[in-house]
Every structure is written in C-alpha cells, then in structure tokens.
Write an enzyme that holds these catalytic residues in place. Structure first.
Site: not given
Ligand code: AGP
Length: 614
Positions: A2, A27, A77, A103-104, A487, A491, A494, A510, A609
């Site tokens: 948010c 975000r 959000w 927010n929160g 990673e 990616k 996501e 395994h 974000k």
């Molecule tokens: C990464 O592509 C993601 N958007 C997500 O996993 C992110 O890395 C994670 O939420 C941690 O965020 P931060 O690095 O801002 O703490």
C-alpha cells in the site's frame, strides 16, 4: 505494498494526490482512492484496478473538488477483504465526517470491531482500517480535538500503521502518525506533502522529515506541530532527500525491468568506486563500524532476509565462510521471528533488504538488536526503517528500482557481500594473498563482462521464446550457484507465473527426478570450477530421463553439444564471481518469457515491491 500520499497547501489537491500515487504504483496495488476537503464536506473517490480508473472516475466530478487544496490518497494491496471499491481507502466513520487512509495491519481490529459495534458503529467494509476510522471518531467526540483523538486512538491500536486522518470540522488540516511503517512529510513553501515513500513527493520538495514511531504530526499549510504519544512537543531533524525525479523514467526501454537489468554494469562500478582501488590495496569499507579486534574474534554471523535478498544472503554465506572461516547461518526473516533464535552480543547479524522496509526482516532485526547483536544492514534505501536500526549501514547504491522483480538491487547486494567478505578476510588474514588479489582483479573486470552478456541477447531471446509454452521449469546448480538457481526460478515465477523451481543438482535424484520427462526443461547453471564435473553428471542423469536440457555455461567443452538441446554461453569468469555473470541471462530469460506471454512485467499480479506486512 500500500501507498499513502497527503497534501496540505495551496495547489489543487486531486492532481497532486493522484500524481503522487502514480509514483508509488510500482510497489504493487489493486485499488485506489482519495479524499479531498471541499467547502462543506469531505468528498471521497475510489476505484478498483489501476489508477487510470480513478482518473476516469475523477473526470466525472471535476467541478466538485477543483478548488480543494487539502486531501489524502491511498493505493491498496488487499490484506483484509477483497479488492473492491468498498474496501478501498479512504475509510470513514458512520457520519462520514472523519476519513482515514492506512498502511500496515491493525492486529487487534477484530476485538476493536466488536467493541465499536457495541457502541453503535456500523462497519461497511471488511478492512482492518475501518476500525481506526470509527475509533478515532469516537475519541473525537470526547476530546473535541483531532490530534488528541488520534493520540488516544493509537493507545488502543495494536499492529503496524502509517495513518493520515482528516475531519470535516478542520478546513485545512491533516493529522498523521505511524508505528512500524514508514511515513515522511515533505516541507515546501506554504505546503506540506505526506507520503509513505519518497518518489511521491520528490517532484515538489527535497526537504523532508521522517516521523519516528508514535509521533503525531498536525499539519496545516503554514505549520506542522509534532508531539509524542504522551502529547509532549517534539523537534525532528529535517533531512535533504538524496533523490532526483528523473530516476523514475524508463529511458526508452519497454519496461523498467529491462532498463534495470541494463543498468547492472554501472551498479557494479558504483559499488566498487571508493572501496576497491586496486588488487593490491585493501578493501575500504568505512561503513563497517565493528572495530577490527572484534571482527578478528568474531566466530558467528546470522544473515536474515526475504526473497531475492535471501538468495543474495545465501551467496554471502558461501563467501564469508570460504574467505573468512566464520560460521554463517542464513534464515528467511519470516521464520527467524517466530522461534527462539540464539543470538547475542557476540553475533554479527546482517539484514539484507532492497527496500529496507520488509516487515519480517525489520522485526527480525529489532529482535536481534534487543539481544545485543551488532546489526549490519545491506540495503538500497539508506533512508529506510531498517537503515535507521543499523549499527553498520552498507548502502548498495543501485538507484531506485521500480520493477517489482528485483534485478539490479540483487547484483548490488552481491557486490556488498564480495566487498564485505574480502574486507573481513583481510582484517582476519584468513585468505591467501594471491587469491584475494585474483578475486579483486576479477571484480574489476565484471562490468565489461556483464556488458558483453547484455550486448548479445539473441540466444537468450531465442531460448525464452522456445520454452515460453512450458508449464514448469527446473533450474539446477551446485555450490556457490545453487542460490543462482533459486533466484532464476524466482524471477521466472514472479513475472511469467510459470511454476519454476531451483534445486541443488545433487538433490535431483532424491525426489525431483521423478518429475522429469520430455516436457520438462531443466536449466543447468554449469559454471567452470570445483563442482563442474559433478554438475555435468547430474545433468546426464536428467538427460537420461528425457528432460529438455539447457546449459548456461562459460565452458567451451564440445561434449556439451550432445548433452544439451540449448546452450547459452557467457564470458569466462572465476568461479567465485560466477553468480554475478550467471544470473544476468536468467533475469533476461524470465523477462523475455514474460514479455512474450504478454504479462505485466513491472507489476506482476499479487506482488508488491515493498512488503510492509508480516
Ligand atoms: C524479488 O524479485 C521480490 N520482489 C521479492 O522476493 C523481494 O526480494 C522480497 O520481498 C524482499 O524484499 P526486500 O529486499 O525489499 O526486503
């Protein structure tokens, strides 16, 4: 997650609010709304989906608010209740005289709701935030003063919040407060801008004040009064924001993600600048405030992070253990905070976060700090809540990252770990000098090598197109590149929503090998070094199950042509540095697959974000 904006001043407020919200769009959000103070009442406009829908809604009402100069806005959000117009902020009390954006998460909202309903409050939405609107309104009835009403209400609220409140009795006033969620107030001439993050206000002012937890600010066009939770007046430092508005431009790229991937050579250069002068000079890391004697004796480190930052942390563990001989535990912050973790004043705790606001990591850091550990924060946001908790702050200078999928901030975090591991190894004298020098030499060559990868993306694009129809994807690697496999898979998940998983290649047999058949792509991150032959054998095992084999490699070995149906070659690089070179094609594969599938690359569904709720 948010986003909040607010404005008190002399300009027409609706545009300022929506422009500000647009700067926070990256975000991630699912609905939006604003409240503006008009002559006789407060008007609220909301919509679901993108901000363009809110803009359309506003076009139907221009005459109502064009003279208004005070207002608050929000992108939501969803956490409590679906993304609907009713659940979108701002929320109001029964009579509509008081409005709130938040927010929160209000953790005790259910208890509050029961109590408020007993007192006659009628809830319209399913949100936790609405409880705040009713609660502050009840307190206002007693106190007859908005600031006091907010102060009294916050005594009963549990959880994390940044709040902006307006009341119809106040012509040009917004009251704001926060706890465990970011909020800043930009200071202009005859105007104040309120936001949960800098991009929303940077166009108007570079002077700002960050609120501390439990402070309450009462803001009018010409004054801002700050008090603490006991009503005692406070003075807060005014800071100059180190930001430029131009940072949010795509600079001709189709998406922010592609632009950010292409910025990575410069990110590496920025991180080396001033820290690594030559292979023979020691790494300069003035940001580390632990004295050298303590560092020499250090025998335990914990690294806590989430998502992509967690993958950077895993590579950090590999580097620190190998270079320094110090035991390192890496843990997802969301797990760390809900068990009895063993940490004390002899443990260095490293928090890694692009945003510096991730709620789980922030809580973990606070827990470790309370137990006396030295807190070192690696972040792209030196102005963030986590940075404010740091004993040692290592900013990674990647510049603002707009795309939800982290790319350049990951490379920057890795650079921080290379420099930190080398710095500690030099202080401890734990690494052979010739190895130290060869790693440093390789670090200085990295920007050109990344540029080489970025200049030759045809094979990567072909590969993306070829496998874009797949439902599943497996990434395998070993050793220092196991986190690269995680990673790469993250990616792809996501931004393309393809089910992708990273495995330590030795683990395939395994269990996961059962999934392999001629429909399954298996991408092997086959970088030369200590584990190359082992990974080759694991790739043979996958090939024997008819998997569609892809190699990402810096090897020129001819026999790979028989084993792999697709080969992506990258420049030769020392094994220790290979995670940086290997991850770039993986970022690009994810990008091109998502782009080819027509996905919303920069703002993938359901993601945010900055994840400011636990
Ligand atoms: C990464 O592509 C993601 N958007 C997500 O996993 C992110 O890395 C994670 O939420 C941690 O965020 P931060 O690095 O801002 O703490």
């Amino acid at each position: 997650m948010c986003g909040i904006v607010g404005y008190v001043g002399f300009r027409s407020v609706a545009d300022i609010l929506v422009d500000g919200l647009e700067q926070l769009e990256y975000r991630g959000y699912d609905s939006a709304g604003i409240a503006v103070k008009c002559d006789s009442d407060i008007k609220i406009y909301k919509s679901i989906g993108k901000l363009k829908n809110l803009r359309e809604e506003l076009k139907n009402h221009v005459g109502e608010f064009e003279k208004s100069t005070t207002g608050i806005g929000h992108i939501r959000w969803a956490t409590h209740g679906a993304p609907t117009v009713i659940n979108a902020h701002p929320h109001t009390c029964n009579c509509g005289n008081l409005v709130v954006v938040h927010n929160g998460i209000i953790e005790n909202y259910k208890e509050l709701k029961i109590e408020l309903e007993k007192q006659g409050c009628k809830f319209k939405s399913q949100t936790d935030t609405e409880a705040v609107a009713h609660l502050v309104a009840l307190k206002y009835k007693q106190a007859k003063n908005l600031t006091e009403a907010v102060r009294l209400a916050t005594k009963e609220i549990q959880g994390a919040y940044a709040l902006c409140v307006m009341h119809n009795d106040y012509k040009n006033t917004v009251v704001v407060t926060k706890r465990n969620a970011p909020l800043l107030v930009g200071i202009g001439e005859g105007e104040f801008l309120i936001a949960s993050d800098v991009p929303a206000i940077i166009k108007y002012t570079k002077k700002a004040m960050y609120l501390n937890d439990n402070q309450i600010a009462t803001i009018t066009p010409n004054s801002m009064k700050l008090i603490d939770k006991d009503g005692i007046e406070q003075v807060q430092k005014i800071e100059v924001l180190p930001w430029e508005p131009v940072a949010l431009s795509k600079m001709g790229y189709k998406h922010f993600m592609l632009k950010e991937i292409h910025e990575q050579p410069d990110v590496v250069r920025n991180n080396l600048s001033g820290k690594l002068h030559s292979a023979t000079e020691p790494v300069v890391l003035n940001e580390v405030k632990l004295d050298k004697e303590t560092l020499k004796k250090l025998n335990r480190i914990q690294i806590i992070a989430c998502g992509t930052s967690l993958h950077a942390a895993m590579i950090g563990k590999y580097l620190i253990e190998t270079f320094c001989g110090i035991a390192v535990d890496v843990e997802a912050s969301s797990e760390y905070i809900y068990r009895r973790t063993v940490t004390d004043e002899n443990t260095l705790v490293i928090g890694v976060s692009q945003s510096g606001e991730t709620a789980d990591t922030l809580t973990a850091i606070k827990q470790a700090k309370a137990r006396g550990s030295h807190i070192l924060i690696i972040t792209n946001r030196p102005d963030s809540s986590m940075a404010r908790e740091a004993d040692s702050l290592v900013p990674v200078n990647a510049g603002i990252e707009v795309s939800v999928a982290a790319t350049k901030s990951y490379i920057a975090q890795l650079m921080a770990f290379y420099l930190l591991a080398l710095y500690m190894a030099e202080v401890k004298g734990s690494l052979d000098n010739s190895l130290v020098q060869s790693v440093k030499n390789e670090l200085m060559l990295l920007p050109q090598k990344i540029e080489q990868v970025l200049a030759n993306t045809e094979d990567i694009q072909k590969c993306a197109r070829k496998y874009s129809g797949t439902k599943d994807f497996i990434y395998v690697a070993r050793g220092i590149n196991f986190p690269t496999a995680l990673e790469g898979a993250l990616k792809l998940k996501e931004i393309s929503y393809i089910n992708a998983t990273g495995y330590a290649a030795g683990e395939l047999k395994h269990g996961p090998i059962a999934m392999l058949d001629d429909t399954m792509p298996v991408l092997s991150i086959l970088m030369k070094g200590s584990i190359y032959e082992k990974l080759l054998s694991n790739s043979e095992e996958a090939k024997a199950r008819n998997a569609r084999m892809i190699a990402l490699t810096n090897s020129t070995d001819e026999k790979l042509n028989d084993l792999f149906e697709t080969i992506i070659r990258v420049p030769d690089v020392q094994e220790f540095l290979s995670p940086i070179i290997a991850v770039i094609p993986l970022q690009l594969i994810a990008y091109y697959i998502a782009e080819f599938l027509g996905k919303d690359v920069d703002q993938p569904r359901n993601l945010a974000k900055s994840v400011t709720v636990e």
